[in-house]
Enzyme design. Structure first.
Site, PDB file in Angstrom:
ATOM      1  N   SER A   1       0.807  -1.221   0.000  1.00  0.00           N
ATOM      2  CA  SER A   1       0.000   0.000   0.000  1.00  0.00           C
ATOM      3  C   SER A   1       0.841   1.273   0.000  1.00  0.00           C
ATOM      4  O   SER A   1       0.337   2.340  -0.331  1.00  0.00           O
ATOM      5  CB  SER A   1      -0.941   0.013   1.218  1.00  0.00           C
ATOM      6  OG  SER A   1      -0.207   0.162   2.420  1.00  0.00           O
TER       7      SER A   1
ATOM      8  N   LYS B   1       0.723   4.598   6.851  1.00  0.00           N
ATOM      9  CA  LYS B   1       0.191   5.421   5.755  1.00  0.00           C
ATOM     10  C   LYS B   1       0.802   6.813   5.856  1.00  0.00           C
ATOM     11  O   LYS B   1       1.530   7.134   6.797  1.00  0.00           O
ATOM     12  CB  LYS B   1      -1.337   5.541   5.837  1.00  0.00           C
ATOM     13  CG  LYS B   1      -2.099   4.222   5.913  1.00  0.00           C
ATOM     14  CD  LYS B   1      -2.081   3.431   4.630  1.00  0.00           C
ATOM     15  CE  LYS B   1      -2.857   2.123   4.787  1.00  0.00           C
ATOM     16  NZ  LYS B   1      -2.719   1.257   3.589  1.00  0.00           N
TER      17      LYS B   1
END
Length: 411
Positions: free
Chosen positions: A203, A259
């Site tokens: 990701s 993230k």
């Protein structure tokens, strides 16, 4: 001499008997043993790594020279470690000397513990006799005479049994106390200063690759109280746009995610045609490659993904972003209004990331924001990488030691 006048500090009793020449020789031996220890290269890397972190965190442009220098130093220390290991395995004499010197140190520390614990119960001449024999051991050690050192260490052990035998067995409390102290220090470091985190998915490609191991700065935002998800006070600064953070997933609290912060409290974030707008301002990005290849992993096997590679400028933080040539999601996402005490996060691999846009679950779920108390820290640097390619990848289905990723700053 009575027990009351016996010098109970064994180290002082031995020092009083050493000549200046013996003191110099002993210091040289101590340094030689430290520098030829298998821990020496690892310790030196750790010592140099601390200022390296400070430099790349505070002077991002310095990574252009600091990373190659750190990689060169790390490689040199690795080869030094291998050379030391081979030398110690090949040299039987060195093995014997190290073993006997270790036994001698253990005997000395044992005697010190006993003298400290039960000073009034020892024979009046115990310190003098043990100090004299300890110096004989030291002389044999300085001469690197294996046979004599073995003889003198055995004699010292026998003297311990004669004079200190009743108290030689270490108490259970001392064992538990030593283990507890070591555990407390490790927990303190992980809780307050630094913690490792392994990248499990794609990701954050290409910024972070699958198998990267990063160090997380837990100090920068404030000390987080584990399990309570509370940061009582800020230390250096608040989380900022562009920071890559590790956090406890607010939806599935048994998982940690990594993230990039795109929005902070009070921001409005919109994603229109895959371009990010923060408070109505487009975050500039530049196309670098239309057919960029990244390695992802599906069902335990490496796959090649062809994507579009951009450089995005997020609030002056220039970083990589990937987009699929054939996006499956909506062309417009948002608006997302970041509540107080929260941040809005996205993965750099924009079309392959379960992040704030989809509630950390997937398409069709409402947005979710990360509470400040869930943030574990800011990712700083890759310290180890076991990913696609690299050393020994032919033996492990494509997974190898990625030396090129070592000490890679997280931007």
């Amino acid at each position: 001499m009575t027990a009351a006048t016996t010098p109970l500090k064994l180290g002082e009793a031995i020092d009083a008997r050493r000549t200046p020449e013996q003191l110099r020789a002993r210091r040289l031996l101590v340094w030689r043993q430290l520098l030829t220890s298998l821990w020496a290269p690892l310790t030196l890397v750790g010592i140099v790594f601390i200022p390296y972190l400070f430099v790349i965190e505070n002077l991002p442009a310095s990574a252009s020279w600091a990373k190659p220098a750190m990689q060169f130093f790390g490689a040199a220390m690795f080869f030094a470690w291998v050379a030391l290991l081979v030398w110690r395995l090949v040299s039987k004499r060195e093995q014997a000397l190290r073993k006997l010197r270790h036994e001698a140190r253990e005997l000395f520390h044992e005697a010190e513990r006993i003298f400290k614990r039960v000073p009034d119960k020892l024979p009046a001449n115990a310190a003098e006799r043990i100090a004299e024999q300890a110096l004989r051991v030291e002389d044999a050690s300085l001469a690197a005479d294996v046979a004599r050192l073995d003889k003198e260490v055995r004699a010292l052990d026998k003297l311990h049994e004669e004079l200190l035998g009743a108290w030689r067995k270490q108490s259970g409390w001392e064992t538990v106390s030593g283990f507890t102290k070591a555990l407390a220090i490790a927990l303190l470091i992980r809780t307050i200063f630094i913690e490792p985190y392994r990248i499990p998915s794609g990701s954050m490609l290409p910024t972070l690759e699958i198998g990267d191991q990063v160090f997380v700065n837990k100090f920068i935002y404030g000390v987080r109280i584990p399990f309570m998800n509370v940061v009582p006070f800020q230390i250096v600064r608040a989380p900022a746009r562009g920071d890559v953070i590790v956090f406890n997933n607010p939806v599935e609290t048994d998982k940690d995610f990594i993230k990039r912060i795109v929005g902070i409290a009070g921001d409005r974030v919109d994603v229109v045609n895959e371009k990010v707008y923060v408070n109505g301002e487009l975050q500039d990005r530049t196309l670098v490659a239309k057919d960029f290849i990244v390695r992802n992993m599906e069902n335990g096997e490496w796959t090649d993904d062809q994507v579009m590679y951009y450089r995005e400028n997020l609030d002056s933080v220039n970083h990589a972003v990937l987009q699929s040539p054939y996006p499956r999601g909506p062309r417009s996402e948002g608006p997302f209004f970041v509540p107080e005490g929260h941040v809005f996060v996205m993965g750099d691999n924009r079309d392959n990331s379960s992040d704030s846009r989809v509630g950390f679950i997937g398409q069709g779920h409402p947005a979710a924001y990360v509470p400040i108390g869930h943030i574990k820290g800011k990712a700083m640097v890759v310290w180890l990488s076991l990913g696609y390619g690299g050393l020994f990848s032919g033996f492990f289905d494509g997974t190898g030691l990625r030396l090129d990723r070592f000490f890679e700053p997280v931007r």
